[in-house]
Design an enzyme around this catalytic site. Structure first.
Site, PDB file in Angstrom:
ATOM      1  CB  CYS A  76      38.174  29.425  30.737  1.00 32.81           C
ATOM      2  SG  CYS A  76      37.078  28.058  31.167  1.00 32.81           S
ATOM      3  CB  CYS A 148      31.692  38.303  42.258  1.00 33.99           C
ATOM      4  SG  CYS A 148      32.167  37.552  43.814  1.00 33.99           S
TER       5      CYS A 148
END
Length: 164
Positions: A76, A148
Site C-alpha cells: 500500500c 483490478c
C-alpha cells in the site's frame, strides 16, 4: 394505478435505506492507521491521494506497475502494508495491475455504488485506502478472480536476492 404507485414508492424507500446503511458501515470501520485529510495530503502525491483517499481511478495503461512482473511484493502506497505478491499477478489486458488473490487478511472488500450499481471495492485493511475492485473474470485455473488495482495505490518492493 394507486396501488402501483404505492408499491413503487415502498420499493424505492426500502432500496434507498439499504444503500444508506451499507455506506454507514464503511464509514464507521476504524483502521489501525488513521490520519486526517491534511496529514494524508502531506505524505501522498496528488495522484495517490486521489486514488487512495477519494476512491479515484487512474487512466488505464498509465501505471508503470501494470507490466512489472519481477519477484517481490506490492505494498500500500499509504501505509506500506503488503497487499499482493508478484507471483499472483497476471496480464488481464485491462490496463491496470491485476492479481488473482491478495495477501491473506490485508485487503478488505466493501460495496461501491458510485456507478449506480453494486461493485466489490477493495480497500487496504490497515489504512482503508481505496485500491480498486474485484471481478469474477480472472484466471479460471486459479481463483477466477481479478483484483483490478490502481498502480498509484501501490509501491513495489523487490524480493531480496539470496546474496543480500
Amino acid at each position: 394505478m394507486k396501488r402501483f404507485i404505492l408499491l413503487f414508492i415502498a420499493v424505492l424507500t426500502i432500496s434507498c435505506t439499504g444503500s444508506a446503511q451499507k455506506k454507514e458501515e464503511k464509514e464507521n470501520k476504524t483502521y489501525a492507521v488513521a490520519k486526517t485529510n491534511a496529514e494524508w495530503k502531506e505524505i501522498l502525491t496528488s495522484e495517490q491521494y486521489y486514488i487512495l483517499r477519494q476512491a479515484g481511478t487512474e487512466r488505464p495503461f498509465s501505471s508503470p506497475l501494470n507490466k512489472l512482473y519481477a519477484p517481490g511484493t506490492f505494498h500500500c502506497a499509504a501505509c506500506n502494508t503488503a497487499l499482493y505478491e508478484s507471483k499472483y499477478k497476471f496480464d488481464s489486458g485491462t490496463g491496470w495491475p491485476s492479481f488473482d488473490r491478495a495477501v491473506k487478511g490485508n485487503v478488505d472488500k466493501d460495496v461501491d455504488y458510485k456507478l449506480g450499481y453494486a461493485r466489490s471495492e477493495l480497500l487496504c485493511s490497515t489504512c482503508g485506502g481505496h485500491l480498486g475492485h474485484v471481478f469474477s473474470d480472472g484466471p479460471r485455473e486459479t481463483t477466477g478472480q481479478r483484483h483490478c488495482i490502481n498502480g498509484d495505490a501501490l509501491v513495489f518492493v523487490p524480493k531480496k536476492s539470496k546474496n543480500d
